[in-house]
Design a protein around this motif. Structure first.
Motif, PDB file in Angstrom:
ATOM      1  N   GLY B  79       0.826  -1.183   0.000  1.00 53.15           N
ATOM      2  CA  GLY B  79       0.000   0.000   0.000  1.00 53.15           C
ATOM      3  C   GLY B  79       0.865   1.238   0.000  1.00 53.15           C
ATOM      4  N   PHE B 658     -18.104 -26.459  20.706  1.00 57.22           N
ATOM      5  CA  PHE B 658     -18.293 -26.341  19.257  1.00 57.22           C
ATOM      6  C   PHE B 658     -18.145 -27.698  18.593  1.00 57.22           C
ATOM      7  N   TYR B 669     -25.201 -29.582   9.306  1.00 48.97           N
ATOM      8  CA  TYR B 669     -24.332 -28.648   8.572  1.00 48.97           C
ATOM      9  C   TYR B 669     -25.183 -27.666   7.771  1.00 48.97           C
ATOM     10  N   GLY B 670     -26.226 -28.211   7.134  1.00 47.17           N
ATOM     11  CA  GLY B 670     -27.110 -27.354   6.347  1.00 47.17           C
ATOM     12  C   GLY B 670     -27.811 -26.344   7.234  1.00 47.17           C
ATOM     13  N   ALA B 672     -26.708 -25.153  10.030  1.00 46.89           N
ATOM     14  CA  ALA B 672     -25.739 -24.139  10.432  1.00 46.89           C
ATOM     15  C   ALA B 672     -25.593 -23.088   9.345  1.00 46.89           C
ATOM     16  N   MET B 673     -25.557 -23.532   8.096  1.00 45.27           N
ATOM     17  CA  MET B 673     -25.429 -22.565   7.001  1.00 45.27           C
ATOM     18  C   MET B 673     -26.637 -21.639   6.951  1.00 45.27           C
ATOM     19  N   GLY B 676     -26.436 -19.180   9.632  1.00 43.38           N
ATOM     20  CA  GLY B 676     -25.492 -18.124   9.289  1.00 43.38           C
ATOM     21  C   GLY B 676     -26.123 -17.075   8.394  1.00 43.38           C
ATOM     22  N   VAL B 677     -26.849 -17.545   7.368  1.00 44.61           N
ATOM     23  CA  VAL B 677     -27.482 -16.597   6.448  1.00 44.61           C
ATOM     24  C   VAL B 677     -28.466 -15.724   7.200  1.00 44.61           C
ATOM     25  N   MET B 680     -26.717 -13.173   9.493  1.00 38.27           N
ATOM     26  CA  MET B 680     -26.103 -12.095   8.721  1.00 38.27           C
ATOM     27  C   MET B 680     -27.144 -11.135   8.177  1.00 38.27           C
ATOM     28  N   LEU B 681     -28.211 -11.734   7.675  1.00 38.27           N
ATOM     29  CA  LEU B 681     -29.254 -10.899   7.093  1.00 38.27           C
ATOM     30  C   LEU B 681     -29.875 -10.011   8.165  1.00 38.27           C
ATOM     31  N   VAL B 684     -27.589  -7.169   8.957  1.00 38.58           N
ATOM     32  CA  VAL B 684     -27.537  -6.158   7.905  1.00 38.58           C
ATOM     33  C   VAL B 684     -28.833  -5.349   7.873  1.00 38.58           C
ATOM     34  N   LEU B 685     -29.955  -6.034   8.045  1.00 41.74           N
ATOM     35  CA  LEU B 685     -31.222  -5.310   7.986  1.00 41.74           C
ATOM     36  C   LEU B 685     -31.386  -4.381   9.181  1.00 41.74           C
ATOM     37  N   PHE B 688     -29.645  -1.488   8.319  1.00 45.78           N
ATOM     38  CA  PHE B 688     -30.324  -0.744   7.250  1.00 45.78           C
ATOM     39  C   PHE B 688     -31.444   0.125   7.809  1.00 45.78           C
ATOM     40  N   TYR B 689     -32.231  -0.440   8.695  1.00 47.15           N
ATOM     41  CA  TYR B 689     -33.366   0.319   9.225  1.00 47.15           C
ATOM     42  C   TYR B 689     -32.981   1.152  10.436  1.00 47.15           C
TER      43      TYR B 689
END
Lengths: 475, 690
Positions: B79, B658, B669-670, B672-673, B676-677, B680-681, B684-685, B688-689
């Motif tokens: 940098g 863990f 596993y599914g 957990a994914m 996670g989504v 995160m959502l 973020v929301l 946002f609001y």
């Protein structure tokens, strides 16, 4: 159409086909790895030749810029090292499938190279699937119970991740009306499409790629797959697909989502939090492991956390820092895996306790593994230290002190399990004194990795210079 | 003009020899091929010396006075705002220093061929020596304080390895440790100064706008000046930075109170002492001060630090000389003499810097800047030659008699004529007798300290007497009188006299490979004071000063006190020689009688002012061990270990938690994914609001 701009990819595809065809007609199959490894020189030279040219190919779907070329060279180098070090393993374990093995490795490398260059979402998706399909097959290659199970897990979870990713891409397309990254960037630029639905799209895309790089909580496939897959495939998976995954993430988040301030702030923090979670959980789980491949899998998860620090910084220094880090991580991780390949070829076990006194049995392999682990820990004069330094520095520049604190604390925790392995190897009693043979391919690959780790640790400018030039993505 | 890569090679040729000897020769070569490691070292250093000469010529050609050439390359750069450079600064100062290091090192490596012959650590010796030489050349040529620091520490490391070369001797191992710890302690000051420079001066326009590296030596005085005028750093802060640098320099150069390591360091092989502890490493401190001289001489701001340099230098000069007067180990006499001479150099630099910082006359300040090189560096230059030669001569004595103790020698003049004459010339030069090298350089220091810091001048003047006295005391005891038998047990292994049955020592002249380097250095000890001989115009090189010296001597007049100084210095030195003759040569006055008369002070000197006892018994055992270390240990045991063990336990516990999630079940596993989504959502929301 400028064919020469995609000449590395074209020659790569041709090389894969040549290997398959040779497999059909040639009797002496041990030429196959030599053809594959030496053949990689062609795309490598062609890629380097394009360094100063640049441009857009295939209706603007592929970017031939220095960023893409940096990653292509990295991926080609990794592929060459994996092929060099694996021929013995391949001979022993699946003698009749040699042609398919090398062809699939080459095809997945082709997919990864395309990922690094793609600047359009459908192209990104297709190249991602190209690489993933080959990797699913490679994972199940041993055809024993563990390998098959891990292949199945990988393809199912990979399918879910692909679906998530695709759904995110659809949402982003719906809000911006284009699949081209620069178009998306332009559509979002003037405060356009400021909708929660777009955020959903961004989150889903991030999740899809988080699976590819193995960020927590999308990491759970990794230990199982790493353990079950043939070790050369694990080595390949642990570095090459991560590198390409980061290339795509960088390109999407800089070119498409980089411009508008409201979005940019969001994803910077999002990746930052993901970084902390990933490195912490990766390290905590790595401490528990008794199998070296699982340990390296979790350590790889933690390493992804450190790399995400550079992504969270979201500046030019972070970009080149990630590129530098990926290169040194690849060298060290490959070196470690190759040493593990050589050792497991002989002792037939991946348990850390079986590595006891390895220094007395195989001093060179133990030393290489030790230096690579030191580099992964991040201790000078190895390259890993410099990698952490540049990535953390990038975050410091953005005032993200909290992130750096987490990174440093985690590096200390990580030392615990890396050193545990070294303690077993160097201080433990040897169970037998039978030496561990290694072939010339493994030796050459180890020399490359150890030389790279030490050179970049002592004189990092040799690579940071190029990473700086190649960090061309603009927010 | 010398090309850039050739300048790099000056440093890297010895590095190459180090790598070859360390990585190839030592693990692989057979014992009978050991000699090649010596050849490799000598060849590489000869190459360095050739290139250093080329550099000196180039500098002279380009007009030495103003010339400076920076060659830089990045070491680490990412940098825009992380750029660490390695760079070389080639100018008259660095070229001279590189030349000194090259000449001394080459001569000493050749000498080592004879001295180290048959030693079991032969290849180890020739592995560390080029490493040391490379590090020292790095210190000399570095143009960036960070790079200087790296080489500086490498010098410390290789010096540690060489002092403790005979590590099976407890005294050698202890001496190596002592040298390392004391100099490291001093380097703490250096590091603090570097930190201070970074935080104090990084904000200046020169750094921020013009992109100059803050550690760039050539620009550091300007940067510092700007930092002070911009108010980024106070005058006091600046003084502390200078004192920090001087602390590092004082450690390496053995200035009071950090001098204690140098006499002990004589446990190393004599060629090591000759190289490291007379002409190069110990001069690194002086060189660092000279290198950063414009900072010490900065008008108004550098004054205090310059005064400290001069004062401590002057004090060290007389303090060490006093101990040199009573030692019986000839190498230790030389060691104390080295300390004393280093004090002189510091005094010279400090005095000139003080003068320059003090005066408000711009022209005079500039003139004094020029003088600095002529004063401090000139003495470093001449001293390096005659002192390493004296060390080599003492090694030659030991090689032949088996001891360094002058009480066991006597009358050696008859057996070792070369060594005798070389020792005489070196001693005369050291005492500052006209027309030998030491005279010119020493009187420069006397002159300047008289002009700027007269109160320290008197210390220096008394030291002149003491220097002449202790050197000739050693000479009369060693070379004159009756042969007193030497020490048969100390004879060098592999020597032709090493037949253990005989209890007699027959002194003999050393072999040619040992005498020849001494003769070369002897020529320099005689001649290097007149000027730098040869095609280099000494006038240009020394800022016109070497000729000025000459005229001072030939045209001195008693009217001007200043011009009579050299004559007074000469008389004082001759008086010292005379007193030594009176006591130890002619023995008009009994040595014992004087010893009895001055018993308390003599004991004080012989016990080195009890400084070792002060440090080891009082400070280390008393204050540190029983106080601070005990506290630290307690803190470590109860607090740190508690936290660490607690954390490790916690980490294991949490990890286990863990781990339970990692069941191997695909569905989980599914989930957990998906989890996670969703998280995160949600995050973020909310952003946002909210």
């Amino acid at each position: 159409m400028e064919w020469h701009l995609i000449s590395p990819e074209l020659t790569m595809a041709v090389l894969a086909l040549v290997v398959i065809l040779l497999d059909l007609v040639v009797e002496k199959k041990h030429y196959l790895p030599i053809v594959s490894a030496v053949g990689l020189i062609v795309p490598l030279v062609l890629a380097i030749d394009l360094w100063n040219e640049g441009g857009l190919a295939m209706n603007d779907m592929l970017a031939v810029d220095k960023f893409a070329i940096f990653f292509k060279v990295l991926i080609l180098g990794i592929t060459a090292m994996v092929i060099m070090s694996s021929w013995r393993y391949v001979n022993d374990k699946f003698e009749h499938l040699r042609g398919e093995f090398y062809a699939l490795i080459l095809l997945s490398a082709l997919g990864l190279m395309l990922m690094a260059a793609a600047r359009e979402m459908i192209t990104i998706y297709v190249s991602l699937e190209l690489s993933s399909m080959s990797l699913y097959a490679l994972t199940a290659f041993l055809k024993d119970r563990k390998s098959t199970e891990s292949g199945l897990k990988y393809i199912l979870l990979g399918g879910i991740a692909s679906a998530i990713l695709l759904y995110g891409m659809v949402l982003v397309f719906g809000f911006t009306g284009t699949t081209h990254l620069d178009g998306i960037g332009a559509a979002l630029a003037d405060g356009g499409a400021r909708e929660p639905g777009l955020l959903l799209g961004v989150v889903l895309i991030a999740s899809g790629f988080a699976f590819k790089i193995g960020a927590v909580p999308f990491h759970m496939w990794m230990p199982d797959v790493y353990e079950g897959a043939p070790t050369p495939v694990t080595a390949y998976l642990s570095v090459a697909s991560k590198a390409a995954g980061f290339a795509v993430i960088l390109r999407i988040f800089f070119e498409a989502f980089g411009e508008p301030g409201w979005l940019y702030d969001d994803w910077s923090v999002l990746w930052g939090v993901l970084a902390v979670v990933t490195m912490s959980i990766g390290n905590l789980l790595a401490i528990q492991q008794s199998n070296i491949k699982r340990l390296l899998a979790y350590s790889g998860v933690a390493q992804v956390g450190y790399i995400l620090v550079g992504l969270a910084a979201a500046n030019a220094a972070g970009q080149s820092g990630i590129m530098f880090y990926l290169a040194v991580y690849s060298l060290a991780n490959l070196g470690a895996f190759i040493a593990v390949i050589a050792i497991s070829n002989k002792i037939g076990s991946d348990e850390i306790s079986d590595y006891s006194g390895m220094f007395k049995r195989a001093p060179v392999l133990a030393l290489v593994l030790g230096v690579c682990l030191i580099s992964l820990t991040g201790i000078p004069p190895t390259a890993g230290f410099m990698g952490k330094l540049v990535v953390f520095k990038a975050a410091m520049d953005e005032g993200m002190l909290w992130l750096v604190v987490f990174g440093v604390v985690n590096s200390v925790i990580a030392a615990f399990y890396y050193f545990k392995v070294m303690k077993v190897m160097f201080i433990g009693e040897a169970k037998s004194l039978v030496g561990i043979p290694s072939d010339s391919g493994i030796r050459a690959a180890l020399v490359i990795s150890i030389f790279g780790v030490l050179l970049l640790g002592i004189y990092p400018y040799a690579l940071t210079k190029w990473a700086d030039i190649a960090a061309v993505l603009l927010p | 003009m010398i090309p850039d890569y050739a300048v790099w090679l000056i440093i890297f040729l010895p590095v190459l020899a180090f790598l070859i000897n360390g990585l190839i020769m030592r693990p692989l070569a057979k014992e009978k091929n050991a000699k090649y490691s010596g050849y490799i070292t000598i060849l590489s250093i000869a190459g360095s010396l050739g290139l250093a000469l080329w550099a000196v010529y180039s500098v002279a050609d380009e007009g030495a006075k103003e010339f400076s050439h920076v060659i830089s390359t990045h070491w680490l750069g990412v940098g825009d705002n992380l750029n660490i450079e390695i760079s070389i600064l080639l100018d008259k100062l660095s070229a001279t220093m590189a030349l000194v290091v090259g000449v001394c090192s080459l001569m000493i490596q050749i000498y080592g061929q004879g001295y180290m012959k048959g030693d079991t650590g032969y290849m180890r010796y020739y592995t560390w020596m080029p490493l040391f030489t490379a590090a020292m050349l790095g210190v000399a040529l570095s143009g960036n304080l960070i790079f200087t620091f790296v080489c500086w520490e490498l010098v410390g490391l290789s010096s540690y390895l060489l002092i403790g070369f005979w590590y099976h001797k407890p005294s050698a191992a202890a001496a190596a440790k002592k040298a390392f710890v004391v100099t490291r302690f001093a380097d703490l000051g250096f590091v603090m100064a570097l930190v201070g420079i970074y935080f104090g001066m990084n904000g200046t326009e020169l750094v921020q706008k013009e992109g100059i590296n803050v550690f760039d030596i050539a620009n550091l005085p300007d940067i510092a000046h700007q930092a002070i005028t911009m108010g980024l750093i106070s005058t006091t802060g600046f003084t502390w930075i200078l004192l920090g640098i001087f602390a590092g320099a004082a450690g390496k150069s053995g200035q009071f109170p950090l001098h204690v390591w140098l006499p002990d360091a004589m446990e190393g092989p004599t060629p090591v002492s000759a190289l490291i502890h007379s002409s190069t490493m110990v001069c690194a401190g002086v060189y660092l001060v000279a290198r950063l001289f414009p900072m010490f001489a900065m008008h108004e701001y550098g004054e205090t630090a310059a005064l400290v340099v001069a004062g401590l230098g002057g004090f060290t000069a007389i303090f060490s000389a006093s101990m040199g007067m009573v030692m019986y180990d000839i190498k230790r006499v030389l060691a104390y003499s080295t300390l004393s001479q280093l004090g002189y150099m510091m005094l010279g630099l400090g005095a000139v810097a003080y003068g320059a910082a003090h005066t408000s006359d711009h022209h005079e300040a500039e003139h004094l800047m020029e003088l600095a090189f002529a004063i401090g560096m000139f003495h470093l230059f001449t001293h390096a030659f005659f002192k390493s030669m004296l060390f080599l001569a003492s090694g030659s004595l030991q090689h032949s008699t088996g001891t360094f103790d002058i009480r066991l020698m006597g009358g050696v003049r008859k057996y070792m004529p070369w060594t005798f004459w070389i020792f005489i010339i070196g001693s005369l030069s050291l005492s500052g007798i006209w027309p030998l090298a030491g005279f010119w350089s020493k009187d420069g220091i006397l002159l300047e300290s008289w002009a700027h810091t007269p109160w320290f001048f008197w210390l220096a003047m008394i030291t002149v007497f003491m220097t002449a006295f202790y050197m000739f005391r050693a000479i009369f005891m060693t070379f004159f009188g009756e042969w007193r038998g030497g020490d048969p047990s100390g004879l060098h292994h592999g020597d032709e006299h090493d037949d253990h049955g005989h209890q007699e020592v027959h002194p003999h002249e050393s072999p040619f490979v040992m005498v020849a380097p001494m003769v070369v250095l002897c020529v320099l000890a005689i001649g290097s004071g007149w000027a730098f001989l040869g095609p280099i115009d000494a006038n240009a090189f020394l800022g016109g000063h070497s000729h000025a010296f000459f005229s001072v001597f030939t045209e001195f007049s008693l009217d001007e006190a200043k011009h009579s100084l050299p004559l007074i210095g000469l008389i004082v030195a001759l008086f010292g020689v005379f007193v030594a003759y009176a006591i130890y040569g002619a023995q008009w006055v009994s040595n014992e009688a004087i010893g009895r008369a001055f018993k308390p002070i003599r004991t004080l000197w012989y016990r080195k002012y009890y400084m070792d006892e002060l440090y080891e018994d009082v400070i280390i055992r008393g204050v540190l061990m029983k106080g601070i270390f005990w506290l630290c240990a307690a803190f470590d045991t109860y607090v740190v270990d508690g936290i660490v063990n607690g954390t490790a336990g916690l980490a294991s516990e949490v990890g286990g938690l863990f781990r339970k999630v990692q069941t191997g079940q695909l569905q989980e596993y599914g989930i957990a994914m998906g989890f996670g989504v969703v998280v995160m959502l949600a995050a973020v929301l909310i952003g946002f609001y909210g």
